[in-house]
Write a protein that holds these residues in place. Structure first.
Motif, PDB file in Angstrom:
ATOM      1  N   ASP A 214       0.844  -1.194   0.000  1.00 55.97           N
ATOM      2  CA  ASP A 214       0.000   0.000   0.000  1.00 55.97           C
ATOM      3  C   ASP A 214       0.881   1.247   0.000  1.00 55.97           C
ATOM      4  OD1 ASP A 214      -2.295  -1.550   0.111  1.00 55.97           O
ATOM      5  OD2 ASP A 214      -2.397  -1.495   2.293  1.00 55.97           O
ATOM      6  N   TYR A 215       0.707   2.075  -0.986  1.00 58.01           N
ATOM      7  CA  TYR A 215       1.477   3.323  -1.047  1.00 58.01           C
ATOM      8  C   TYR A 215       0.773   4.316  -1.953  1.00 58.01           C
ATOM      9  CZ  TYR A 215       3.335   2.540  -5.801  1.00 58.01           C
ATOM     10  OH  TYR A 215       3.474   2.376  -7.150  1.00 58.01           O
ATOM     11  N   CYS A 216       1.221   5.554  -1.897  1.00 55.98           N
ATOM     12  CA  CYS A 216       0.693   6.611  -2.748  1.00 55.98           C
ATOM     13  C   CYS A 216       1.762   6.973  -3.779  1.00 55.98           C
ATOM     14  CB  CYS A 216       0.318   7.848  -1.933  1.00 55.98           C
ATOM     15  SG  CYS A 216      -1.121   7.651  -0.869  1.00 55.98           S
ATOM     16  N   PRO A 217       1.594   6.581  -5.037  1.00 56.72           N
ATOM     17  CA  PRO A 217       2.590   6.930  -6.039  1.00 56.72           C
ATOM     18  C   PRO A 217       2.852   8.433  -6.106  1.00 56.72           C
ATOM     19  CG  PRO A 217       1.062   5.313  -6.923  1.00 56.72           C
ATOM     20  CD  PRO A 217       0.514   5.740  -5.595  1.00 56.72           C
ATOM     21  N   TYR A 218       4.138   8.772  -6.213  1.00 57.76           N
ATOM     22  CA  TYR A 218       4.636  10.141  -6.300  1.00 57.76           C
ATOM     23  C   TYR A 218       4.585  10.889  -4.975  1.00 57.76           C
ATOM     24  CZ  TYR A 218       4.530   9.275 -11.310  1.00 57.76           C
ATOM     25  OH  TYR A 218       4.730   8.738 -12.561  1.00 57.76           O
ATOM     26  N   SER A 219       4.443  10.153  -3.861  1.00 55.26           N
ATOM     27  CA  SER A 219       4.574  10.790  -2.554  1.00 55.26           C
ATOM     28  C   SER A 219       6.015  11.239  -2.357  1.00 55.26           C
ATOM     29  CB  SER A 219       4.187   9.802  -1.449  1.00 55.26           C
ATOM     30  OG  SER A 219       4.622  10.256  -0.184  1.00 55.26           O
ATOM     31  N   ALA A 220       6.201  12.282  -1.552  1.00 56.20           N
ATOM     32  CA  ALA A 220       7.555  12.636  -1.125  1.00 56.20           C
ATOM     33  C   ALA A 220       8.067  11.531  -0.210  1.00 56.20           C
ATOM     34  CB  ALA A 220       7.544  13.973  -0.387  1.00 56.20           C
ATOM     35  N   THR A 221       9.365  11.315  -0.220  1.00 59.12           N
ATOM     36  CA  THR A 221       9.962  10.308   0.654  1.00 59.12           C
ATOM     37  C   THR A 221      10.582  10.990   1.868  1.00 59.12           C
ATOM     38  OG1 THR A 221      12.036  10.389  -0.594  1.00 59.12           O
ATOM     39  CG2 THR A 221      10.419   8.748  -1.255  1.00 59.12           C
ATOM     40  N   GLY A 222      10.771  10.211   2.937  1.00 66.27           N
ATOM     41  CA  GLY A 222      11.343  10.759   4.154  1.00 66.27           C
ATOM     42  C   GLY A 222      10.465  10.489   5.356  1.00 66.27           C
ATOM     43  N   SER A 223      10.826  11.104   6.495  1.00 67.15           N
ATOM     44  CA  SER A 223      10.112  10.874   7.757  1.00 67.15           C
ATOM     45  C   SER A 223       9.604  12.181   8.336  1.00 67.15           C
ATOM     46  CB  SER A 223      11.049  10.197   8.769  1.00 67.15           C
ATOM     47  OG  SER A 223      11.535   8.968   8.276  1.00 67.15           O
ATOM     48  N   THR A 224       8.552  12.082   9.126  1.00 71.27           N
ATOM     49  CA  THR A 224       8.038  13.230   9.859  1.00 71.27           C
ATOM     50  C   THR A 224       7.410  12.741  11.147  1.00 71.27           C
ATOM     51  OG1 THR A 224       6.617  15.203   9.725  1.00 71.27           O
ATOM     52  CG2 THR A 224       5.759  13.181   8.763  1.00 71.27           C
ATOM     53  N   GLY A 376      -8.100  16.621  17.533  1.00 72.53           N
ATOM     54  CA  GLY A 376      -6.695  16.608  17.947  1.00 72.53           C
ATOM     55  C   GLY A 376      -6.209  18.030  18.232  1.00 72.53           C
ATOM     56  N   PRO A 377      -4.900  18.301  18.224  1.00 72.38           N
ATOM     57  CA  PRO A 377      -3.832  17.451  17.674  1.00 72.38           C
ATOM     58  C   PRO A 377      -3.127  16.542  18.695  1.00 72.38           C
ATOM     59  CG  PRO A 377      -2.969  19.631  18.086  1.00 72.38           C
ATOM     60  CD  PRO A 377      -4.414  19.648  18.514  1.00 72.38           C
ATOM     61  N   GLU A 378      -3.554  16.599  19.954  1.00 76.40           N
ATOM     62  CA  GLU A 378      -2.831  15.844  20.978  1.00 76.40           C
ATOM     63  C   GLU A 378      -3.445  14.461  21.179  1.00 76.40           C
ATOM     64  OE1 GLU A 378      -0.120  16.965  22.201  1.00 76.40           O
ATOM     65  OE2 GLU A 378      -0.297  18.967  21.307  1.00 76.40           O
ATOM     66  N   PHE A 379      -2.581  13.510  21.573  1.00 78.47           N
ATOM     67  CA  PHE A 379      -3.044  12.203  22.019  1.00 78.47           C
ATOM     68  C   PHE A 379      -3.328  12.275  23.510  1.00 78.47           C
ATOM     69  CE2 PHE A 379      -1.163  10.533  18.125  1.00 78.47           C
ATOM     70  CZ  PHE A 379      -2.068   9.541  17.791  1.00 78.47           C
ATOM     71  N   SER A 380      -4.316  11.523  23.961  1.00 77.74           N
ATOM     72  CA  SER A 380      -4.648  11.511  25.393  1.00 77.74           C
ATOM     73  C   SER A 380      -3.493  10.970  26.223  1.00 77.74           C
ATOM     74  CB  SER A 380      -5.915  10.658  25.615  1.00 77.74           C
ATOM     75  OG  SER A 380      -5.743   9.358  25.069  1.00 77.74           O
ATOM     76  N   SER A 381      -2.657  10.149  25.626  1.00 75.38           N
ATOM     77  CA  SER A 381      -1.524   9.562  26.341  1.00 75.38           C
ATOM     78  C   SER A 381      -0.251  10.377  26.206  1.00 75.38           C
ATOM     79  CB  SER A 381      -1.273   8.145  25.817  1.00 75.38           C
ATOM     80  OG  SER A 381      -1.043   8.182  24.409  1.00 75.38           O
ATOM     81  N   GLY A 382      -0.323  11.501  25.478  1.00 76.13           N
ATOM     82  CA  GLY A 382       0.866  12.326  25.298  1.00 76.13           C
ATOM     83  C   GLY A 382       1.789  11.832  24.195  1.00 76.13           C
ATOM     84  N   ARG A 383       1.405  10.810  23.484  1.00 76.25           N
ATOM     85  CA  ARG A 383       2.264  10.282  22.431  1.00 76.25           C
ATOM     86  C   ARG A 383       2.073  11.054  21.120  1.00 76.25           C
ATOM     87  NH1 ARG A 383       1.549   3.786  22.654  1.00 76.25           N
ATOM     88  NH2 ARG A 383      -0.664   4.344  22.471  1.00 76.25           N
ATOM     89  N   ARG A 384       2.955  10.795  20.169  1.00 74.21           N
ATOM     90  CA  ARG A 384       2.877  11.387  18.844  1.00 74.21           C
ATOM     91  C   ARG A 384       3.035  10.278  17.795  1.00 74.21           C
ATOM     92  NH1 ARG A 384       7.422  15.708  18.562  1.00 74.21           N
ATOM     93  NH2 ARG A 384       8.546  14.012  19.625  1.00 74.21           N
ATOM     94  N   VAL A 385       2.877  10.661  16.547  1.00 70.83           N
ATOM     95  CA  VAL A 385       2.991   9.712  15.444  1.00 70.83           C
ATOM     96  C   VAL A 385       4.232  10.032  14.619  1.00 70.83           C
ATOM     97  CG1 VAL A 385       1.984   9.044  13.228  1.00 70.83           C
ATOM     98  CG2 VAL A 385       0.553   9.120  15.252  1.00 70.83           C
ATOM     99  N   LYS A 386       4.937   8.983  14.243  1.00 66.99           N
ATOM    100  CA  LYS A 386       6.055   9.117  13.320  1.00 66.99           C
ATOM    101  C   LYS A 386       5.760   8.264  12.091  1.00 66.99           C
ATOM    102  CE  LYS A 386      11.041   8.386  12.742  1.00 66.99           C
ATOM    103  NZ  LYS A 386      12.314   7.949  13.379  1.00 66.99           N
ATOM    104  N   MET A 387       5.873   8.870  10.928  1.00 62.94           N
ATOM    105  CA  MET A 387       5.655   8.130   9.681  1.00 62.94           C
ATOM    106  C   MET A 387       6.892   8.255   8.803  1.00 62.94           C
ATOM    107  SD  MET A 387       2.972  10.589   7.567  1.00 62.94           S
ATOM    108  CE  MET A 387       3.107   9.603   6.079  1.00 62.94           C
ATOM    109  N   SER A 388       7.174   7.178   8.073  1.00 59.43           N
ATOM    110  CA  SER A 388       8.345   7.149   7.198  1.00 59.43           C
ATOM    111  C   SER A 388       7.938   6.517   5.879  1.00 59.43           C
ATOM    112  CB  SER A 388       9.474   6.346   7.853  1.00 59.43           C
ATOM    113  OG  SER A 388      10.610   6.307   7.025  1.00 59.43           O
ATOM    114  N   VAL A 389       8.241   7.197   4.776  1.00 55.45           N
ATOM    115  CA  VAL A 389       7.875   6.726   3.444  1.00 55.45           C
ATOM    116  C   VAL A 389       9.145   6.470   2.640  1.00 55.45           C
ATOM    117  CG1 VAL A 389       6.734   7.316   1.268  1.00 55.45           C
ATOM    118  CG2 VAL A 389       5.674   7.926   3.450  1.00 55.45           C
TER     119      VAL A 389
END
Length: 547
Positions: A214-224, A376-389
């Motif tokens: 599963d991916y989105c063709p022509y997405s930028a690559t990298g992490s955030t 959002g933008p906060e999680f109730s547990s104080g966590r965040r999301v990291k995604m890498s493409v």
């Protein structure tokens, strides 16, 4: 522009072009969707629903309904196509004689000129009904949707060879292929795209499972890395509401639903323009049925779509990608600058169920289980999301397949009928149905010609490659022959996503063909209501054509 409001709504496309007054070829689109669901379901988005029409486990009853709907779509398309080709009245050759155009236009009551039998539109309709067959439609869709067949793959090459062989078996006037190279994007096999939950110190606390295909063709690559903001469909008004409510998406991962009349590319572009650091797009059960007992998606299935805000090869914008032709080093401004990933409804529920913050408007509420609608933008547990493409670009050889029937009066005027062939997943909706209808129409018109009828203009049937990447095959061919098509293309019919799986008919056309579409729905029988036309059934259910 006419629109139909019925419980018949959203999907097949037929594009027909006006003639010289606009210098190009405006399109008509007609989308037809049908399913067994009797309860009301909103129209789904235009995206690949992975072979949702065909599954043998749904039994012969649904297969029968599917074949009926395909037959109706084919007949409507053939009706429109024949009208454009034959111009209202045509000449049939006598036995052993050559067909000629009838000198009288409009098909009045006068007898045809001596030397041939006249064919009026009503007679043409009867002949098409007699010649059209739906026996092979189910088999063709099953064959095309047996497995994913992206451009350049062995499955895609095998399918292209089969379609070329079937065109040649029809003994068309001309059948050929045109090849080109284009730069496409695929998942990196050595490094998978990933999604994690991280704690306040940035340490990974949980990895969320994703399907590597599963991916989105022509997405930028990298992490955030950042908080999560729910932005409904990702429309301009959705981002405006977030801004007016004091919710900032700057640096956040924006979660959006498939659909809402906004393409994946537009969603990602709007998220980027509003400062988002990444985009996650999921199918909500409110938009796409996800009941395992019915036709629809699995809750663990993501929907893939390209995120290039444009069409064609983004690395040769405005130029054809023929034979590695060298052009100045430039890329499309429509390529996104932030990473994007498609996720399943299950993954979206996991993320959105942990959000805290302002409540969203009632219209933003989907049907994800155990999810309170907060933005959002906060999680109730104080966590965040990291995604890498991690995706990679690669040059791929594409093959567009053409087959034509030559016009007898104006052979240099073309009526083009096209359908996407490739799919990143099994793709019954994306490529299976369109390809099946394309082949059946080619067979039907070939049979008509063999029976002595002569089209006024030339018919061109095309199977396009790389449609999943933004109509790359079609766009590059258009860019290569733009001057010729500007002068000679009369009409274009698109069969992409002809059936989406809902009880809805949508028609889109240039004003020139409004009356023709209206006549078609008044004459074609409804696939689920014997003895009633599509139009009459629409009126019974409170819908109608409306200017």
């Amino acid at each position: 522009m006419d629109a139909i409001r019925t419980r018949l709504r959203q999907s097949s496309s037929v594009g027909v072009a006006e003639d010289e007054e606009v210098g190009g070829a405006p399109r008509v689109e007609m989308r037809f969707v049908t399913s067994e669901a009797e309860e009301e379901v909103e129209a789904g988005p235009i995206s690949d629903i992975t072979a949702l029409v065909l599954r043998y486990r749904h039994g012969y009853q649904r297969a029968g309904v599917f074949l009926c709907v395909c037959a109706v779509v084919i007949f409507i398309t053939a009706f429109l196509l024949a009208y454009a080709v034959f111009g209202g009245r045509y000449r049939c050759s006598q036995e052993g004689g050559q067909g000629q155009e009838d000198g009288q236009q409009g098909g009045g009551a006068n007898s045809p000129a001596e030397g041939g039998a006249g064919l009026y539109l009503g007679e043409l309709r009867v002949m098409m009904r007699r010649l059209l067959q739906d026996e092979d439609i189910h088999n063709t869709v099953s064959r095309v949707s047996r497995a994913s067949h992206p451009p350049g793959s062995s499955e895609g090459t095998s399918l292209a060879s089969e379609i070329l062989r079937r065109f040649r078996q029809l003994q068309m006037d001309h059948t050929w292929t045109e090849s080109l190279y284009a730069t496409l994007q695929f998942p990196d096999r050595s490094q998978r795209s990933s999604l994690w939950l991280v704690d306040s110190e940035g340490l990974i606390s949980e990895q969320i499972s994703l399907n590597p295909s599963d991916y989105c063709p022509y997405s930028a690559t990298g992490s955030t890395t950042g908080g999560v903001v729910y932005a409904n469909y990702g429309r301009p008004e959705d981002f405006n509401w977030l801004k007016s409510s004091g919710v900032s998406v700057v640096g956040c991962v924006v979660v959006m639903r498939v659909g809402g009349g906004v393409s994946f590319a537009e969603k990602v572009w709007l998220a980027e323009r509003n400062g988002g650091g990444g985009a996650l797009i999921y199918p909500d059960p409110a938009d796409l049925p996800q009941d395992p007992r019915r036709l629809g998606l699995n809750m663990h299935t993501a929907v893939s779509e390209h995120v290039h805000l444009g069409s064609g090869d983004p690395f040769t914008p405005g130029f054809p990608s023929f034979n590695h032709t060298q052009f100045p080093s430039i890329q499309s401004s429509g390529l996104p600058l932030i990473p994007a990933l498609p996720i399943s409804a299950t993954v979206a529920a996991k993320l959105l169920s942990q959000l805290s913050g302002p409540s969203c408007p009632p219209s933003w509420r989907g049907r994800l289980p155990y999810v309170r609608c907060v933005v959002g933008p906060e999680f109730s547990s104080g966590r965040r999301v990291k995604m890498s493409v991690h995706n990679v670009m690669a040059p791929v050889l594409l093959n567009n397949i053409f087959s034509s029937l030559e016009g007898r009066v104006e052979p240099d005027q073309y009526i083009i009928l096209g359908a996407q062939r490739d799919s990143l997943s099994p793709g019954a909706v994306k490529s299976g149905v369109g390809t099946a209808i394309l082949l059946e129409l080619a067979r039907t018109f070939s049979a008509m010609v063999k029976n002595g009828f002569s089209p006024r203009r030339s018919l061109l049937f095309v199977s396009w490659d790389a449609g999943e990447f933004g109509n790359v095959g079609a766009t590059e061919w258009l860019e290569g022959y733009l001057s010729m098509l500007h002068l000679k293309a009369v009409a274009y019919f698109s069969l992409d996503q002809a059936i989406m799986g809902d009880d809805v008919l949508s028609a889109y056309t240039s004003p020139l063909l409004v009356d023709l579409l209206d006549a078609a729905v008044r004459q074609v029988e409804h696939p689920k209501h014997a003895g009633q036309t599509i139009y009459s059934q629409a009126e019974r259910e409170g819908g109608s054509w409306r200017m």
